[in-house]
Design a protein around this motif. Sequence first.
Motif, PDB file in Angstrom:
ATOM      1  N   ASN A 178      18.630 -32.329  26.264  1.00  0.00           N
ATOM      2  CA  ASN A 178      18.052 -33.460  26.979  1.00  0.00           C
ATOM      3  C   ASN A 178      17.141 -32.904  28.075  1.00  0.00           C
ATOM      4  OD1 ASN A 178      17.682 -35.467  29.090  1.00  0.00           O
ATOM      5  ND2 ASN A 178      19.230 -36.703  28.061  1.00  0.00           N
ATOM      6  N   ARG A 213      16.461 -38.390  26.899  1.00  0.00           N
ATOM      7  CA  ARG A 213      17.047 -38.642  25.590  1.00  0.00           C
ATOM      8  C   ARG A 213      17.521 -37.301  25.024  1.00  0.00           C
ATOM      9  NH1 ARG A 213      13.849 -41.135  20.292  1.00  0.00           N
ATOM     10  NH2 ARG A 213      15.696 -41.676  19.056  1.00  0.00           N
ATOM     11  N   THR A 214      18.583 -37.321  24.259  1.00  0.00           N
ATOM     12  CA  THR A 214      19.116 -36.095  23.682  1.00  0.00           C
ATOM     13  C   THR A 214      18.511 -35.863  22.306  1.00  0.00           C
ATOM     14  OG1 THR A 214      21.189 -36.392  24.897  1.00  0.00           O
ATOM     15  CG2 THR A 214      21.215 -34.857  23.048  1.00  0.00           C
ATOM     16  N   TYR A 215      17.989 -34.649  22.118  1.00  0.00           N
ATOM     17  CA  TYR A 215      17.289 -34.304  20.879  1.00  0.00           C
ATOM     18  C   TYR A 215      17.977 -33.135  20.171  1.00  0.00           C
ATOM     19  CZ  TYR A 215      13.462 -37.097  22.805  1.00  0.00           C
ATOM     20  OH  TYR A 215      12.705 -38.122  23.334  1.00  0.00           O
ATOM     21  N   SER A 216      17.644 -33.009  18.886  1.00  0.00           N
ATOM     22  CA  SER A 216      18.049 -31.858  18.087  1.00  0.00           C
ATOM     23  C   SER A 216      16.847 -31.418  17.265  1.00  0.00           C
ATOM     24  CB  SER A 216      19.227 -32.203  17.173  1.00  0.00           C
ATOM     25  OG  SER A 216      19.628 -31.063  16.417  1.00  0.00           O
ATOM     26  N   TRP A 239      14.417 -37.621  11.202  1.00  0.00           N
ATOM     27  CA  TRP A 239      13.758 -36.330  11.345  1.00  0.00           C
ATOM     28  C   TRP A 239      12.256 -36.465  11.127  1.00  0.00           C
ATOM     29  CZ3 TRP A 239      16.256 -32.452  13.479  1.00  0.00           C
ATOM     30  CH2 TRP A 239      17.650 -32.454  13.427  1.00  0.00           C
ATOM     31  N   LEU A 268       9.155 -34.478  22.870  1.00  0.00           N
ATOM     32  CA  LEU A 268      10.464 -34.938  23.340  1.00  0.00           C
ATOM     33  C   LEU A 268      10.281 -36.066  24.352  1.00  0.00           C
ATOM     34  CD1 LEU A 268      12.242 -31.483  23.713  1.00  0.00           C
ATOM     35  CD2 LEU A 268      11.939 -32.904  21.675  1.00  0.00           C
ATOM     36  N   HIS A 290      22.075 -29.520  20.893  1.00  0.00           N
ATOM     37  CA  HIS A 290      21.482 -30.731  21.474  1.00  0.00           C
ATOM     38  C   HIS A 290      20.826 -30.383  22.809  1.00  0.00           C
ATOM     39  CE1 HIS A 290      24.491 -33.408  19.039  1.00  0.00           C
ATOM     40  NE2 HIS A 290      23.578 -32.833  18.287  1.00  0.00           N
ATOM     41  N   TYR A 336      12.238 -32.391  14.336  1.00  0.00           N
ATOM     42  CA  TYR A 336      12.976 -32.807  15.532  1.00  0.00           C
ATOM     43  C   TYR A 336      13.423 -34.254  15.358  1.00  0.00           C
ATOM     44  CZ  TYR A 336       8.725 -35.279  16.857  1.00  0.00           C
ATOM     45  OH  TYR A 336       7.650 -36.123  16.876  1.00  0.00           O
ATOM     46  N   SER A 337      14.466 -34.602  16.118  1.00  0.00           N
ATOM     47  CA  SER A 337      15.005 -35.962  16.013  1.00  0.00           C
ATOM     48  C   SER A 337      15.846 -36.268  17.232  1.00  0.00           C
ATOM     49  CB  SER A 337      15.863 -36.091  14.754  1.00  0.00           C
ATOM     50  OG  SER A 337      16.529 -37.346  14.716  1.00  0.00           O
ATOM     51  N   GLY A 338      15.850 -37.537  17.617  1.00  0.00           N
ATOM     52  CA  GLY A 338      16.818 -37.990  18.607  1.00  0.00           C
ATOM     53  C   GLY A 338      18.183 -38.066  17.941  1.00  0.00           C
TER      54      GLY A 338
END
Length: 285
Positions: A119, A93-96, A68, A88, A117, A60-62
């Motif tokens: 949030n 914040r928006t994550y993927s 990552w 999260l 994406h 996961y990552s912002g």
Amino acid sequence: MESVKTLFLYLGVCLSAGVITAAGDELGHRAENVRWVSLDFKTVLTWTTRASQLIYTVQYSGVDDGNWEDCDICSQVSETECDLSNYLVPYDRTYSANVLTDQGDDIENSPHTYSPHFNPYRESNISAPTYTVEAADGGRVMVNITDPLTSYHEKRKQLSIRDVLKSDLKYKITYYKSGNTRKREFISDSSVAELKQLDAGESYCFMVAAYIPSRPKATQQGAWSKQLCTEVDLPILKELSLGAWVGIVFILLTVLIIIIIVTVLCCRCCQRRKTLHTTQSSTPI
């Protein structure tokens, strides 16, 4: 010369078949339909697969930094879902996420699929709240709402959606008077709402939903609660049905007729006695 051409032709066919097979294997091992499922900030990443007995690792990552990180509870797992709720953070914040099919040490070249994406602060669905309604004097009704709990904990305390959303959280209350289909709406900034200027002595029915106007329109409103109605102590005569009124009238008429008949009979009996007494008194001895 012909034999050489034939040899090259066979080699080309074999290589093409190998490339197609490898591409097909990678496609079959790749996670598909990767999506987020989130309710009250419990956020789970899910996916499907065409093959069985595969091992996955989730990263996961912002999206704003692209760093990552492996999710330690979803490293080399066979399940097709991963609870990322506690990873999260911060919430707004928006994550993927990236789902990798584990094929040994070569992680970089493993088949992988990126998620959309997401949030959690702006997109997590909110469940229907529980609440109570209580009629007060002067045409007022108090609505007391219990904030749904989240999966987050802080200092051994389970956080509610208000702990996360704070002043952004409001509640939408719809209500109507019993027997009237016209609904009215009230927006409350807190979990305790006082509705005024209602008709005293009347029953009202209510429904409640979380409302976050700062969110995108698609996720502004949570699920509607079940309906609750106030109880009103009405005079017993007002609560009687038509059948009950008919029964009461019939009983009253029956009693009235019996009284009239008894009165008439008593009057006749008294009249006869009076007449008999008069006759006996006037007879000479």
